[in-house]
Design a protein around this motif. Structure first.
Motif, mmCIF file in Angstrom:
data_model
loop_
_atom_site.group_PDB
_atom_site.id
_atom_site.type_symbol
_atom_site.label_atom_id
_atom_site.label_comp_id
_atom_site.label_asym_id
_atom_site.label_seq_id
_atom_site.Cartn_x
_atom_site.Cartn_y
_atom_site.Cartn_z
ATOM 1 N N ARG A 20 17.367 -47.436 -25.495
ATOM 2 C CA ARG A 20 16.752 -46.820 -24.326
ATOM 3 C C ARG A 20 16.282 -45.418 -24.722
ATOM 4 O O ARG A 20 16.948 -44.431 -24.472
ATOM 5 N N PRO A 21 15.142 -45.322 -25.400
ATOM 6 C CA PRO A 21 14.712 -44.030 -25.952
ATOM 7 C C PRO A 21 14.344 -43.019 -24.870
ATOM 8 O O PRO A 21 13.802 -43.372 -23.823
ATOM 9 N N THR A 22 14.658 -41.755 -25.122
ATOM 10 C CA THR A 22 14.303 -40.672 -24.214
ATOM 11 C C THR A 22 13.439 -39.612 -24.888
ATOM 12 O O THR A 22 12.605 -38.997 -24.233
ATOM 13 N N ASP A 23 13.635 -39.353 -26.173
ATOM 14 C CA ASP A 23 12.890 -38.316 -26.890
ATOM 15 C C ASP A 23 12.568 -38.810 -28.295
ATOM 16 O O ASP A 23 13.335 -39.590 -28.870
ATOM 17 N N VAL A 34 14.767 -40.657 -32.962
ATOM 18 C CA VAL A 34 14.700 -41.005 -31.544
ATOM 19 C C VAL A 34 16.068 -40.811 -30.904
ATOM 20 O O VAL A 34 17.080 -41.323 -31.403
ATOM 21 N N LEU A 35 16.094 -40.075 -29.807
ATOM 22 C CA LEU A 35 17.302 -39.970 -29.004
ATOM 23 C C LEU A 35 17.256 -41.036 -27.923
ATOM 24 O O LEU A 35 16.204 -41.304 -27.344
ATOM 25 N N GLY A 36 18.385 -41.646 -27.630
ATOM 26 C CA GLY A 36 18.400 -42.684 -26.608
ATOM 27 C C GLY A 36 19.792 -42.928 -26.055
ATOM 28 O O GLY A 36 20.790 -42.417 -26.568
ATOM 29 N N TRP A 37 19.832 -43.711 -24.988
ATOM 30 C CA TRP A 37 21.085 -44.113 -24.361
ATOM 31 C C TRP A 37 21.332 -45.579 -24.678
ATOM 32 O O TRP A 37 20.516 -46.238 -25.317
ATOM 33 N N SER A 38 22.426 -46.101 -24.189
ATOM 34 C CA SER A 38 22.765 -47.499 -24.491
ATOM 35 C C SER A 38 22.241 -48.424 -23.400
ATOM 36 O O SER A 38 21.089 -48.824 -23.433
ATOM 37 N N SER A 39 23.047 -48.745 -22.427
ATOM 38 C CA SER A 39 22.621 -49.725 -21.429
ATOM 39 C C SER A 39 21.730 -49.136 -20.354
ATOM 40 O O SER A 39 21.083 -49.879 -19.612
ATOM 41 N N GLY A 54 25.312 -41.907 -25.932
ATOM 42 C CA GLY A 54 23.989 -41.732 -26.504
ATOM 43 C C GLY A 54 23.947 -42.159 -27.962
ATOM 44 O O GLY A 54 24.975 -42.345 -28.614
ATOM 45 N N ARG A 55 22.731 -42.354 -28.436
ATOM 46 C CA ARG A 55 22.553 -42.773 -29.822
ATOM 47 C C ARG A 55 21.390 -42.012 -30.444
ATOM 48 O O ARG A 55 20.505 -41.526 -29.741
ATOM 49 N N ILE A 56 21.412 -41.927 -31.753
ATOM 50 C CA ILE A 56 20.301 -41.360 -32.515
ATOM 51 C C ILE A 56 19.806 -42.427 -33.473
ATOM 52 O O ILE A 56 20.581 -42.985 -34.256
#
Length: 292
Positions: A20-23, A34-39, A54-56
């Protein structure tokens, strides 16, 4: 940045993955980070406990060529870098490197003016280098009319210049006017740009008129509306009229014989709640047999 070949196509699809990318940003290694969340987006809680994280993600092309080092990578201080080395920094994937290099050129001021003009005149460069070099020159000596004259030639008189450079030239003229430049031919140049066959140049001219607060162009903006074919540029024109003109000026345009001008004036006045219901009803009655 543009895709190779000019056509957009997916290169990463999340599917059922926790993507779930955000940046997104290009890293110093040339990869996408890419910064993102999981579900889902944002923190999710249950019974006082954080249930997601969060994930990178690092996304790289396996055939990507290695990033070429620069003088700065070898420890050379900015103030000791050559102009060529500083301009090469404009291709660096990290914005901070481009900013530092441009700031150094601006710090050197008029001493590098002619060199920057020579670089821009040498022919095709990447849009990134071309843009950052042009703005380095544009930030130097706001009261130097010769710099304004150079950008004026690029904007409406230099057919060999790239479209990108001509667009940047128009924007820079507006920025320099906002910073206090007093270029006597600015209105003349912007009027010509507003009639250019490229809609992106016309849009840049509108932005420059706003940036430089050119109230003197208000009537000309009304003339442009009469035959402006691009809907986005048309929208930008009446928004510029709203910000540059007084309500009395726009009310006078409600009597213009051209329907497109009356419509723009009406939209600008409605945007600022400068018309009453009675005013609108009266205008509709007057224009019942014409087209807004």
């Amino acid at each position: 940045m543009r895709p190779r070949g000019g056509d957009w196509e997916p290169f990463l699809v999340g599917g059922n993955a926790l993507f779930r990318p955000t940046d997104i940003e290009v890293g110093p290694d040339g990869a996408l980070w890419v910064l993102g969340w999981s579900s889902g987006y944002g923190a999710e809680w249950k019974d006082g406990q954080l249930t997601n994280e969060g994930r990178i993600f690092r996304i790289s092309w396996k055939d990507a060529p290695p990033i070429q080092g620069s003088a700065m990578d070898n420890g050379v201080p900015l103030q000791d870098c050559s102009i060529a080395n500083l301009i090469n920094e404009f291709s660096h994937p990290l914005p901070v490197r481009r900013i530092d290099a441009q700031d150094e050129l601006v710090r050197r001021g008029a001493a590098v003016k002619e060199q920057l003009i020579a670089v821009l005149s040498m022919g095709p460069r990447s849009p990134l280098q071309e843009t950052w070099t042009a703005w380095a020159l544009g930030r130097i000596a706001p009261m130097d009319a010769s710099i304004d004259a150079y950008f004026a030639r690029l904007a409406v008189g230099e057919a060999s210049a790239s479209l990108n450079l001509r667009i940047q030239a128009v924007r820079i003229l507006g920025e320099r006017a906002q910073r206090g430049a007093n270029f006597a031919r600015l209105d003349e140049v912007l009027r010509a740009a507003l009639r250019h066959d490229q809609p992106r140049i016309r849009m840049a001219a509108i932005q420059a008129a706003l940036r430089g607060q050119r109230e003197t162009l208000l009537s000309h903006l009304g003339d442009v509306l009469g035959d402006e074919p691009d809907p986005t540029v048309y929208y930008a024109v009446w928004q510029a009229m709203r910000r540059l003109g007084k309500a009395a000026d726009l009310r006078a345009m409600l009597d213009d014989p051209r329907g497109r001008v009356r419509r723009a004036a009406l939209l600008a006045l409605l945007e600022t709640h400068s018309l009453s219901r009675q005013d609108v009803v009266a205008l509709l009655s007057k224009d019942r047999k014409s087209t807004l």
